[in-house]
Design an enzyme around this catalytic site. Structure first.
Site, PDB file in Angstrom:
ATOM      1  N   LYS A 107     111.268 -55.194 -21.020  1.00 15.79           N
ATOM      2  CA  LYS A 107     110.883 -56.517 -20.839  1.00 15.79           C
ATOM      3  C   LYS A 107     110.986 -57.521 -21.968  1.00 15.79           C
ATOM      4  O   LYS A 107     112.248 -58.145 -21.749  1.00 15.79           O
ATOM      5  CB  LYS A 107     110.606 -57.356 -19.324  1.00 15.79           C
ATOM      6  CG  LYS A 107     110.941 -56.963 -18.016  1.00 15.79           C
ATOM      7  CD  LYS A 107     110.529 -57.294 -17.037  1.00 15.79           C
ATOM      8  CE  LYS A 107     110.896 -56.817 -16.001  1.00 15.79           C
ATOM      9  NZ  LYS A 107     109.804 -56.290 -14.060  1.00 15.79           N
TER      10      LYS A 107
ATOM     11  N   GLN B  16     104.398 -59.159 -12.587  1.00 16.76           N
ATOM     12  CA  GLN B  16     105.486 -57.632 -12.204  1.00 16.76           C
ATOM     13  C   GLN B  16     104.479 -57.047 -11.129  1.00 16.76           C
ATOM     14  O   GLN B  16     102.779 -57.249 -11.173  1.00 16.76           O
ATOM     15  CB  GLN B  16     104.410 -56.786 -13.071  1.00 16.76           C
ATOM     16  CG  GLN B  16     104.718 -55.083 -13.518  1.00 16.76           C
ATOM     17  CD  GLN B  16     105.983 -55.164 -13.815  1.00 16.76           C
ATOM     18  OE1 GLN B  16     107.171 -56.307 -13.987  1.00 16.76           O
ATOM     19  NE2 GLN B  16     106.916 -54.195 -13.458  1.00 16.76           N
TER      20      GLN B  16
ATOM     21  N   ASP C 183     112.958 -63.379  -9.726  1.00 13.89           N
ATOM     22  CA  ASP C 183     112.833 -62.019  -9.733  1.00 13.89           C
ATOM     23  C   ASP C 183     113.345 -62.433  -7.721  1.00 13.89           C
ATOM     24  O   ASP C 183     114.505 -61.467  -7.521  1.00 13.89           O
ATOM     25  CB  ASP C 183     111.259 -61.561  -8.895  1.00 13.89           C
ATOM     26  CG  ASP C 183     111.351 -60.408  -9.951  1.00 13.89           C
ATOM     27  OD1 ASP C 183     111.494 -59.349 -10.460  1.00 13.89           O
ATOM     28  OD2 ASP C 183     109.453 -60.943 -10.965  1.00 13.89           O
TER      29      ASP C 183
HETATM   30  N1  GUN Z   1     108.168 -53.939 -10.028  1.00 15.99           N
HETATM   31  C1  GUN Z   1     109.130 -53.051 -10.257  1.00 15.99           C
HETATM   32  N2  GUN Z   1     110.271 -53.573  -9.885  1.00 15.99           N
HETATM   33  C2  GUN Z   1     109.874 -54.856 -10.007  1.00 15.99           C
HETATM   34  C3  GUN Z   1     110.331 -55.806 -10.383  1.00 15.99           C
HETATM   35  O1  GUN Z   1     111.835 -56.184  -9.987  1.00 15.99           O
HETATM   36  N3  GUN Z   1     109.789 -57.242 -10.502  1.00 15.99           N
HETATM   37  C4  GUN Z   1     108.656 -57.373 -10.955  1.00 15.99           C
HETATM   38  N4  GUN Z   1     108.246 -58.240 -11.109  1.00 15.99           N
HETATM   39  N5  GUN Z   1     107.583 -56.530 -10.497  1.00 15.99           N
HETATM   40  C5  GUN Z   1     108.583 -54.940  -9.671  1.00 15.99           C
END
Ligand code: GUN
Length: 279
Positions: A50, A94, A117
């Site tokens: 990211k 996350q 998200d």
């Molecule tokens: N863990 C697995 N996929 C995601 C996601 O798309 N966003 C976040 N914040 N955590 C994750």
């Protein structure tokens, strides 16, 4: 006939380049805060990816790596600080969080205007209604891949395997918004094979390696594989048994190089959208 492989890396690069140009053209100053708690190795890889994508797009990224023993109060306090920080347009915590932290409580604390998200109940509600600013990144990435292959969802039989809040449920909603006829399958579904065989568009979000076999797939179906699993010998693989299913499908996404890179590209798009709705 062998399926055409939908190249998620290429589509993702295109989306990121569009985001980069938009930011450059308008001279936007965009910031994304990424919060990681503990040292889950998979989460670390995602967070690093990211950050890299932010660099490519010209988005400033702020990483907060907290120790596994962080208390809920401390994490909520950080979220409050980021909510109030004008340089931070998007906040991503996350998941999964360590067990002693309540994920729902943390997500609900994020300002809905910074919830890139689209996990906050306010944003989930907007998705349900079809009036949304943020699309959840993974389902939005799947839709982008479907569009990139020139596939029209309208009137198609769509089957989603998996009913998670992150993927299965919002995926069903996005397909429905494009006039698909949508079935959501899960561990209690009776005769899963027969249901899957009806699908013109089959989305696998189960989290089990090689779960979808060729006998579950209709000839000429479009197969979108959301899974990221590791086999016993440590190899990365999806939820779909690629070798045999790709002989039957018309289009298929590979793992790696399919949905994975798209999720991050859509996150970049959402972060710019966050900047816009914050004015
Ligand atoms: N863990 C697995 N996929 C995601 C996601 O798309 N966003 C976040 N914040 N955590 C994750």
């Amino acid at each position: 006939m062998a399926a055409q492989i939908i190249d998620g890396k290429a589509v993702s690069a295109k989306v990121k380049e569009e985001v980069r140009q938009e930011i450059e053209r308008e001279g936007l100053e965009v910031g994304l805060a990424v919060v990681i708690v503990g040292d889950d190795p998979a989460s670390r890889v995602y967070v690093n990816n990211k950050k890299k994508a932010c660099e490519v797009c010209g988005i400033k990224s702020y990483e907060y790596a907290l120790p596994a023993e962080t208390t809920e109060e401390e994490l909520l306090e950080l979220v409050d600080t980021l909510n109030a920080d004008k340089n931070v347009n998007g906040i991503l915590v996350q998941l999964p969080l360590p067990k002693h932290l309540n994920e729902e409580k943390v997500i609900e604390r994020i300002s809905p205007l910074k919830d890139v998200d689209a996990f906050h109940a306010a944003n989930v509600g907007k998705i349900m209604i079809g009036n949304y600013a943020f699309l959840p990144c993974t389902p939005a990435g799947c839709m982008e891949l479907i569009h990139s292959a020139g596939i029209d969802v309208s009137g198609k039989e769509c089957v989603v395997i998996g009913r998670s809040n992150i993927v299965g449920k919002p995926m069903a909603m996005l397909l429905l918004h494009e006039n698909g006829t949508v079935t959501v399958c899960h561990s209690r579904t009776k005769d899963l094979k027969e249901v899957c065989r009806r699908a013109d568009i089959l989305v696998a979000a189960v989290g089990r390696a090689n779960f979808v076999t060729a006998d579950m797939v209709k000839d000429g179906a479009v197969v979108i594989d959301v899974g990221i699993n590791r086999t016993e010998d440590g190899k990365l693989c999806g939820d779909v048994k690629f070798d045999e299913v790709s002989e039957k499908a018309s289009f298929i996404t590979p793992v790696p190089g399919g949905v994975g890179p798209m999720t991050i590209a859509m996150l970049m798009k959402n972060t710019v959208m966050a900047k816009r709705i914050q004015g």
